[in-house]
Design a protein around this motif. Structure first.
Motif, PDB file in Angstrom:
ATOM      1  N   TRP A  45       0.835  -1.193   0.000  1.00 39.77           N
ATOM      2  CA  TRP A  45       0.000   0.000   0.000  1.00 39.77           C
ATOM      3  C   TRP A  45       0.870   1.243   0.000  1.00 39.77           C
ATOM      4  O   TRP A  45       2.019   1.224   0.421  1.00 39.77           O
ATOM      5  CB  TRP A  45      -0.874   0.034   1.235  1.00 39.77           C
ATOM      6  CG  TRP A  45      -1.987  -0.980   1.256  1.00 39.77           C
ATOM      7  CD1 TRP A  45      -2.256  -1.947   0.330  1.00 39.77           C
ATOM      8  CD2 TRP A  45      -2.954  -1.131   2.280  1.00 39.77           C
ATOM      9  NE1 TRP A  45      -3.333  -2.690   0.711  1.00 39.77           N
ATOM     10  CE2 TRP A  45      -3.787  -2.207   1.907  1.00 39.77           C
ATOM     11  CE3 TRP A  45      -3.198  -0.469   3.476  1.00 39.77           C
ATOM     12  CZ2 TRP A  45      -4.856  -2.624   2.684  1.00 39.77           C
ATOM     13  CZ3 TRP A  45      -4.266  -0.885   4.248  1.00 39.77           C
ATOM     14  CH2 TRP A  45      -5.084  -1.944   3.850  1.00 39.77           C
ATOM     15  N   GLY A  46       0.311   2.336  -0.413  1.00 42.83           N
ATOM     16  CA  GLY A  46       1.006   3.625  -0.371  1.00 42.83           C
ATOM     17  C   GLY A  46       1.103   4.141   1.048  1.00 42.83           C
ATOM     18  O   GLY A  46       0.553   3.564   1.994  1.00 42.83           O
ATOM     19  N   ASN A  47       1.802   5.260   1.193  1.00 45.78           N
ATOM     20  CA  ASN A  47       2.036   5.839   2.514  1.00 45.78           C
ATOM     21  C   ASN A  47       0.754   6.213   3.250  1.00 45.78           C
ATOM     22  O   ASN A  47       0.588   5.893   4.423  1.00 45.78           O
ATOM     23  CB  ASN A  47       2.927   7.077   2.393  1.00 45.78           C
ATOM     24  CG  ASN A  47       4.321   6.721   1.937  1.00 45.78           C
ATOM     25  OD1 ASN A  47       4.709   5.563   1.881  1.00 45.78           O
ATOM     26  ND2 ASN A  47       5.093   7.740   1.599  1.00 45.78           N
ATOM     27  N   ALA A  48      -0.145   6.918   2.570  1.00 49.65           N
ATOM     28  CA  ALA A  48      -1.358   7.403   3.244  1.00 49.65           C
ATOM     29  C   ALA A  48      -2.237   6.264   3.759  1.00 49.65           C
ATOM     30  O   ALA A  48      -2.606   6.262   4.935  1.00 49.65           O
ATOM     31  CB  ALA A  48      -2.136   8.338   2.333  1.00 49.65           C
ATOM     32  N   PRO A  49      -2.584   5.262   2.920  1.00 55.07           N
ATOM     33  CA  PRO A  49      -3.434   4.194   3.460  1.00 55.07           C
ATOM     34  C   PRO A  49      -2.749   3.379   4.560  1.00 55.07           C
ATOM     35  O   PRO A  49      -3.399   2.946   5.513  1.00 55.07           O
ATOM     36  CB  PRO A  49      -3.744   3.299   2.261  1.00 55.07           C
ATOM     37  CG  PRO A  49      -3.153   3.932   1.067  1.00 55.07           C
ATOM     38  CD  PRO A  49      -2.382   5.130   1.486  1.00 55.07           C
ATOM     39  N   THR A  50      -1.430   3.209   4.448  1.00 61.29           N
ATOM     40  CA  THR A  50      -0.700   2.474   5.484  1.00 61.29           C
ATOM     41  C   THR A  50      -0.746   3.233   6.802  1.00 61.29           C
ATOM     42  O   THR A  50      -1.004   2.648   7.869  1.00 61.29           O
ATOM     43  CB  THR A  50       0.759   2.234   5.055  1.00 61.29           C
ATOM     44  OG1 THR A  50       0.753   1.417   3.875  1.00 61.29           O
ATOM     45  CG2 THR A  50       1.554   1.543   6.144  1.00 61.29           C
ATOM     46  N   MET A  51      -0.531   4.543   6.761  1.00 58.94           N
ATOM     47  CA  MET A  51      -0.574   5.340   7.990  1.00 58.94           C
ATOM     48  C   MET A  51      -1.979   5.391   8.579  1.00 58.94           C
ATOM     49  O   MET A  51      -2.143   5.321   9.804  1.00 58.94           O
ATOM     50  CB  MET A  51      -0.030   6.742   7.746  1.00 58.94           C
ATOM     51  CG  MET A  51       1.482   6.753   7.555  1.00 58.94           C
ATOM     52  SD  MET A  51       2.140   8.412   7.411  1.00 58.94           S
ATOM     53  CE  MET A  51       2.862   8.577   9.031  1.00 58.94           C
ATOM     54  N   ILE A  55      -2.652   4.070  12.306  1.00 58.23           N
ATOM     55  CA  ILE A  55      -3.207   4.969  13.328  1.00 58.23           C
ATOM     56  C   ILE A  55      -4.540   4.432  13.846  1.00 58.23           C
ATOM     57  O   ILE A  55      -4.803   4.440  15.054  1.00 58.23           O
ATOM     58  CB  ILE A  55      -3.346   6.399  12.770  1.00 58.23           C
ATOM     59  CG1 ILE A  55      -1.957   6.998  12.535  1.00 58.23           C
ATOM     60  CG2 ILE A  55      -4.175   7.280  13.703  1.00 58.23           C
ATOM     61  CD1 ILE A  55      -1.956   8.272  11.700  1.00 58.23           C
ATOM     62  N   THR A  56      -5.374   3.954  12.946  1.00 60.35           N
ATOM     63  CA  THR A  56      -6.669   3.379  13.350  1.00 60.35           C
ATOM     64  C   THR A  56      -6.460   2.202  14.291  1.00 60.35           C
ATOM     65  O   THR A  56      -7.114   2.107  15.343  1.00 60.35           O
ATOM     66  CB  THR A  56      -7.475   2.939  12.108  1.00 60.35           C
ATOM     67  OG1 THR A  56      -7.700   4.079  11.280  1.00 60.35           O
ATOM     68  CG2 THR A  56      -8.799   2.306  12.498  1.00 60.35           C
ATOM     69  N   LEU A  57      -5.541   1.312  13.932  1.00 59.58           N
ATOM     70  CA  LEU A  57      -5.280   0.152  14.785  1.00 59.58           C
ATOM     71  C   LEU A  57      -4.616   0.558  16.105  1.00 59.58           C
ATOM     72  O   LEU A  57      -4.870  -0.059  17.143  1.00 59.58           O
ATOM     73  CB  LEU A  57      -4.430  -0.883  14.050  1.00 59.58           C
ATOM     74  CG  LEU A  57      -5.131  -1.600  12.887  1.00 59.58           C
ATOM     75  CD1 LEU A  57      -4.168  -2.550  12.177  1.00 59.58           C
ATOM     76  CD2 LEU A  57      -6.373  -2.340  13.373  1.00 59.58           C
ATOM     77  N   ALA A  58      -3.796   1.593  16.093  1.00 60.71           N
ATOM     78  CA  ALA A  58      -3.189   2.082  17.333  1.00 60.71           C
ATOM     79  C   ALA A  58      -4.276   2.549  18.305  1.00 60.71           C
ATOM     80  O   ALA A  58      -4.244   2.213  19.495  1.00 60.71           O
ATOM     81  CB  ALA A  58      -2.202   3.208  17.044  1.00 60.71           C
TER      82      ALA A  58
END
Length: 155
Positions: A45-51, A55-58
């Motif tokens: 995945w690209g940077n934005a979807p990975t982040m 963050i959501t999982l954090a």
């Protein structure tokens, strides 16, 4: 510990209490963030979807650690959700902001693969800096009866 150390209304929270609260937050954040980064990176995945996933999982893992603890202590689910949100939102938000900023600003970190030291170095270095920045925030909040002081009222 004295009762005043747990009620969050003492004149000032101890650094030990702030460190414990931050370690609790860091544990949930780290589990979620590492899982999100690993999944996003492994899937290309690209940077934005990975982040966004990280963050959501954090937040999900961070809240769930508190949620399970207060439910286990006898609080009902609705009240436990309120306690988890009150206890962890600011701490997780600060931790995630700092950690992800460091990862995003580390040249090549978001493009690094799971088997590269840069990937893990940026991730773990970000957590270390986030811990240092978040601990005084938690100390300030606990000293005012906010953040993890809310959880201590239910133990």
């Amino acid at each position: 510990m004295r009762h005043a150390d747990h009620d969050g209304h003492s004149p000032g929270a101890s650094w030990g209490m702030a460190v414990r609260a931050t370690l609790h937050c860091l544990t949930g954040c780290a589990v979620g963030e590492i899982l999100g980064m690993v999944i996003g990176t492994a899937l290309g995945w690209g940077n934005a979807p990975t982040m966004v996933l990280a963050i959501t999982l954090a937040f999900l893992f961070g809240y769930s650690f508190t949620l399970f603890a207060v439910v286990r202590a006898g609080l009902g689910l609705r009240s436990a959700v309120k306690v988890a949100l009150a206890a962890d939102t600011v701490s997780i938000a600060v931790m995630e902001l700092v950690d992800n900023t460091i990862i995003a600003l580390t040249p090549g970190a978001m493009e690094a693969h799971l088997d590269e030291g840069l990937f893990w170095g940026a991730l773990l270095g970000g957590f270390a800096v986030a811990f240092v920045v978040t601990t005084p925030v938690n100390k300030w909040m606990i000293g005012r009866g906010k953040g993890h002081a809310v959880v201590h009222a239910h133990h």
